[in-house]
Design a protein around this motif. Sequence first.
Motif, mmCIF file in Angstrom:
data_model
loop_
_atom_site.group_PDB
_atom_site.id
_atom_site.type_symbol
_atom_site.label_atom_id
_atom_site.label_comp_id
_atom_site.label_asym_id
_atom_site.label_seq_id
_atom_site.Cartn_x
_atom_site.Cartn_y
_atom_site.Cartn_z
ATOM 1 N N UNK A 54 -22.352 80.197 75.760
ATOM 2 C CA UNK A 54 -23.767 80.319 75.392
ATOM 3 C C UNK A 54 -24.013 79.737 74.000
ATOM 4 N N UNK A 55 -23.093 79.990 73.078
ATOM 5 C CA UNK A 55 -23.252 79.466 71.719
ATOM 6 C C UNK A 55 -23.167 77.947 71.693
ATOM 7 N N UNK A 56 -22.222 77.389 72.449
ATOM 8 C CA UNK A 56 -22.030 75.934 72.470
ATOM 9 C C UNK A 56 -23.197 75.218 73.152
ATOM 10 N N UNK A 57 -23.801 75.865 74.128
ATOM 11 C CA UNK A 57 -24.865 75.218 74.912
ATOM 12 C C UNK A 57 -26.247 75.765 74.548
ATOM 13 N N UNK A 58 -26.389 76.342 73.391
ATOM 14 C CA UNK A 58 -27.633 77.050 73.061
ATOM 15 C C UNK A 58 -28.875 76.191 73.241
ATOM 16 N N UNK A 59 -28.808 74.920 72.848
ATOM 17 C CA UNK A 59 -29.971 74.049 72.983
ATOM 18 C C UNK A 59 -30.269 73.758 74.462
ATOM 19 N N UNK A 60 -29.230 73.529 75.229
ATOM 20 C CA UNK A 60 -29.416 73.232 76.649
ATOM 21 C C UNK A 60 -29.909 74.461 77.426
ATOM 22 N N UNK A 61 -29.604 75.654 76.920
ATOM 23 C CA UNK A 61 -29.921 76.882 77.654
ATOM 24 C C UNK A 61 -31.225 77.538 77.207
ATOM 25 N N UNK A 62 -31.920 76.934 76.270
ATOM 26 C CA UNK A 62 -33.058 77.627 75.665
ATOM 27 C C UNK A 62 -34.185 77.926 76.652
ATOM 28 N N UNK A 63 -34.289 77.169 77.753
ATOM 29 C CA UNK A 63 -35.334 77.428 78.745
ATOM 30 C C UNK A 63 -34.779 78.036 80.035
ATOM 31 N N UNK A 64 -33.536 78.504 79.962
ATOM 32 C CA UNK A 64 -32.871 79.038 81.149
ATOM 33 C C UNK A 64 -32.698 80.548 81.001
#
Length: 411
Positions: free
Chosen positions: A150-160
Amino acid sequence: MFSFVARQAIFDANMNTVGYELLFRDSMTNRFPDVTAEYATAQIIVEQFLGAPLGRLKEYSTIFVNFPYELLIQGVAETLPKDRVIIEILETASPTPQLLKTVKQLSMHGFRIALDDFSLDDTWNAFLPYISIIKFDVREYTLQEISSYIAQKSQRLKNIILLAEKIETEEEYTAYKNLGCTLFQGHLFSKPVIHAANKLIQNQAITLKLIKEVNADAPDFGKIEALLKQDLALSFKIMRYAQNIAFNAKGIKNFRSQSLKDIIYYLGTNELRRFVLVSCLTSVNKVKTDDIYHQSLVRARFCELASAHSFSRHAADDAFIVGLFSQLDTIFEMPMTDLINQIDVSVNVMMALKEKSGPLYPWLQLIELYENHRWEEVSALSHRLGFNRSVVADLIKTATKWVNDIPVGRS
């Protein structure tokens, strides 16, 4: 015959139920049977979305349905109502270019997609812009592994939306809530609960003939209509199917089709083939047609023949549907109002079945009186409709012969 499904509730952080995941079962035994994922998903679609009325699912706000790779690629997910269903990509699926293309198309058409039990690396990065929900299996990965992802992908996950599944303890719930998960699933909250429901049984011989005709080089829509009219289950399912397609493609919620012929032409060859893929290939069985199915077909043919004497051909098509669906409430053990609200039929059909009124109801009333040997009332109603009792008897005889000539079993 019954259909079985286990429903496991999904909760938000305030412990409100926001949806359910449907899990295939073939009995009251609460475990996944020894079948393929493709078979399980196809059965859920047929039994829960085409064969069983959604009136049984009113408590749902969202329904999660597992999809294996092959059914996704074949476009089967597009046959479900996109306003109620979340397409869950099974862990066995591989992130191929073909799957990515399918997911993009589903997302573009308004479907919500969940990524389930996936590898916590960069393999699925290209899919993330089209994903609505990510499900983390807390038994498969540790809290630290999930937290790192989650920390590594925070930008990609912001709308998920993040969902933690297989939660078993309060400590796990608190930890994943603090991690940013807002949806939760697991035995701590609710175990899967099995539900059994009556299901429609297809005529095996008619099903096989329909498969053959629909997959011909040049399908004959007239033959397809004739086959559908010989089977109560197929007629009901294709109406439900057409309703989903109309809503998904055009946002039409009140698709008032006038006849099976209208539906066939509306769907076209490609959708008819997909209907066969979803409904027919998973539903071939050796169960003999029940007496109530036989009686419903006789009623349908009688109403069609009788109304043709007085009304237009179009009204006769509607009259056929009135007779065919006249005992759905008995088959499903549900109120007719709830059932008819799940399919799109004309106003006159709805009036006849729900309210026992309107221009088509007298034909159904007439054969019901005949079935119950209420001869004086048969004579009186026949007279008002411009018949005599002998004509009614002849029409019922003709209708019965038509039904008796329908093949049963393998052809």
